[in-house]
Design an enzyme around this catalytic site. Structure first.
Site, PDB file in Angstrom:
ATOM      1  N   LYS A 299       0.865  -1.182   0.000  1.00 46.97           N
ATOM      2  CA  LYS A 299       0.000   0.000   0.000  1.00 46.97           C
ATOM      3  C   LYS A 299       0.900   1.229   0.000  1.00 46.97           C
ATOM      4  O   LYS A 299       2.027   1.186   0.496  1.00 46.97           O
ATOM      5  CB  LYS A 299      -0.864  -0.007   1.269  1.00 46.97           C
ATOM      6  CG  LYS A 299      -2.055   0.893   1.216  1.00 46.97           C
ATOM      7  CD  LYS A 299      -3.307   0.161   0.774  1.00 46.97           C
ATOM      8  CE  LYS A 299      -4.539   1.038   0.892  1.00 46.97           C
ATOM      9  NZ  LYS A 299      -5.764   0.282   0.712  1.00 46.97           N
TER      10      LYS A 299
ATOM     11  N   GLY B 147     -18.896   8.282   1.320  1.00 45.22           N
ATOM     12  CA  GLY B 147     -18.045   8.635   0.185  1.00 45.22           C
ATOM     13  C   GLY B 147     -18.300   7.707  -0.978  1.00 45.22           C
ATOM     14  O   GLY B 147     -19.419   7.212  -1.182  1.00 45.22           O
ATOM     15  N   ASN B 148     -17.237   7.462  -1.737  1.00 43.24           N
ATOM     16  CA  ASN B 148     -17.369   6.688  -2.988  1.00 43.24           C
ATOM     17  C   ASN B 148     -17.999   5.321  -2.787  1.00 43.24           C
ATOM     18  O   ASN B 148     -18.925   4.943  -3.497  1.00 43.24           O
ATOM     19  CB  ASN B 148     -15.986   6.497  -3.625  1.00 43.24           C
ATOM     20  CG  ASN B 148     -15.494   7.780  -4.240  1.00 43.24           C
ATOM     21  OD1 ASN B 148     -16.261   8.532  -4.809  1.00 43.24           O
ATOM     22  ND2 ASN B 148     -14.206   8.047  -4.090  1.00 43.24           N
ATOM     23  N   VAL B 149     -17.478   4.553  -1.828  1.00 42.81           N
ATOM     24  CA  VAL B 149     -18.009   3.202  -1.637  1.00 42.81           C
ATOM     25  C   VAL B 149     -19.394   3.267  -1.000  1.00 42.81           C
ATOM     26  O   VAL B 149     -20.350   2.627  -1.457  1.00 42.81           O
ATOM     27  CB  VAL B 149     -17.066   2.356  -0.740  1.00 42.81           C
ATOM     28  CG1 VAL B 149     -17.687   0.991  -0.450  1.00 42.81           C
ATOM     29  CG2 VAL B 149     -15.694   2.190  -1.392  1.00 42.81           C
ATOM     30  N   ALA B 150     -19.504   4.034   0.078  1.00 42.52           N
ATOM     31  CA  ALA B 150     -20.728   3.967   0.878  1.00 42.52           C
ATOM     32  C   ALA B 150     -21.940   4.536   0.143  1.00 42.52           C
ATOM     33  O   ALA B 150     -23.059   4.086   0.375  1.00 42.52           O
ATOM     34  CB  ALA B 150     -20.527   4.670   2.208  1.00 42.52           C
TER      35      ALA B 150
END
Ligand code: NAI
Ligand code: COI
Length: 364
Positions: A80, A182-185
């Site tokens: 990462k 955000g993007n995922v949620a």
């Protein structure tokens, strides 16, 4: 922090510091374990309070990727990157190109993708300097933003966890507390809403909250109030370590299942929620959809094939819950065992030197 002591204790292979003063790049690439293949994991851009915080985050996230990729059955190791800076104000194209050259210098030991604070446009810039990047939009076979696919996997995982806790997988009428939209949620909320779940959301970004309230009739609460809300499922989808000494005593949910990486502040917190009878979907099992999707680029991207693999998150979690019940161990321990067994079996079979073993990686 004694860096080498830490690397040795948790068996990290490599830590790379990348600096480019023209663009302001300050990045840390952590490679945890490449037994299963090259390390694949996203790049996070965040305003860390100290350099040590950034190093600790990179290390924790990289180790999580080793376990995530192993548990998902991918032929990939774990790594990462964190870039120190504010993703809203500190980005510039030169920064991502400079970073791309650092990745190229690792000659395929590390492959990157998106994470919090980075976008597919950033990946496109990295791609100008290296092929060791996924989740781009810029060439045939690119898979784009992984977040919607991650959301689909988390949705499937929430259903498996709901079945474990309540006896059936239906989400109709279930109250789900979503931390971070955000993007995922946001994409996750869409699935949950469609199935008739009642949503309670929070975010430090007011616009993100408003979007979810407007689209899904979600109830909004302040960021500090999300833990204590009356709900069936707590879905942590912001940053890590939200399951800790302060939150466990006030959590009302019977299920913890969300997209955030490193949800348990320490493993001890995984033991405590197990004793309390809370069904916990181990973070790196439930949130593997994104990496499964971008990893498919490495063998010629095929969206349907990737989605089929993502659906298997439901089955992987069922297996984790079964081992947890059978051996009376916390689910995080059951998941770790699954991942470690796979890594160990490959490690055991790699005793001979091969001049170029890249070609066999895809067959494991
Ligand atoms: N994007 C992906 O495909 C994957 C993401 N993840 C993890 O899922 C989590 C969410 O990722 P994304 O949606 O991509 O990131 P994002 O940056 O789009 O969304 C995170 C949201 O959380 C909010 N937030 C931050 N701190 C908060 C707090 N204390 N309380 C409430 N809200 C807060 C942010 O304002 C933001 O709206 C991260 O932990 C990430 O590492 C894991 C696997 C894949
Ligand atoms: C494609 C990704 C989002 C990979 C990653 O960094 C993760 O799953 O956390």
């Amino acid at each position: 922090m004694e860096i080498f002591t830490h690397l040795e204790k948790y068996d990290y292979e490599q830590l790379v510091f990348c600096q480019d003063k023209n663009s302001g790049l300050k990045a840390i690439i952590a490679i945890h374990d490449t037994t299963l293949g090259p390390a694949l994991g996203g790049t996070r851009m965040w305003t860390y309070e100290s350099e040590e915080d950034a190093i600790v985050d990179a290390l924790r996230l990289a180790k999580g990727m080793t376990y995530k990729n192993a548990a998902a059955g991918l032929n990939l190791g774990g790594g990462k990157t964190v870039i120190i800076g504010n993703p809203r104000t500190d980005k510039n194209p030169e920064m991502f190109r400079a970073f791309g050259r650092y990745i190229q210098g690792l000659n395929g030991r590390y492959i990157t993708a998106e994470d919090v604070g980075t976008t597919e446009q950033d990946m496109d810039l990295i791609h100008l300097e290296t092929d060791f990047v996924t989740g781009t939009t810029s060439y045939a076979g690119a898979s784009g933003n992984p977040s919607p696919v991650t959301a689909y996997g988390v949705y499937k995982g929430i259903k498996a966890s709901t079945k474990e806790a309540f006896g059936n997988e239906s989400l109709a009428g279930k109250r789900v507390a979503v931390q971070g939209v955000g993007n995922v949620a946001y994409a996750l909320c869409e699935y949950l809403h469609q199935e008739g779940a009642e949503l309670i959301v929070t975010d430090i970004n007011k616009n993100a909250v408003k979007r979810a309230v407007d689209a899904f009739g979600a109830k909004a609460v302040d960021p500090n109030d999300i833990y204590a809300v009356d709900c069936d499922i707590y879905a942590p989808c912001a940053l890590g370590a939200t399951i800790n000494d302060h939150t466990i005593p006030i959590l009302k949910a019977k299920v913890i299942a969300g997209s955030a990486n490193n949800q348990l502040q320490t493993t001890n917190h995984g033991d405590i929620i197990h004793e309390k009878g809370i069904v916990y979907a181990p973070d790196y099992v439930i949130n593997a959809g994104g990496v499964i999707n971008v990893a498919d680029e490495l063998v010629g991207y095929h969206s349907e094939r990737a989605m089929k693999k993502v659906e298997m998150i439901y089955d992987s979690l069922e297996r984790v819950f079964e081992i947890s019940r059978r051996d009376n161990i916390p689910t995080y321990v059951a998941a770790d065992r699954m991942a470690e067994e796979r890594i160990q079996s490959v490690r055991n079979s790699r005793s001979q030197f091969l001049l170029n073993e890249q070609h066999i990686l895809s067959k494991r």
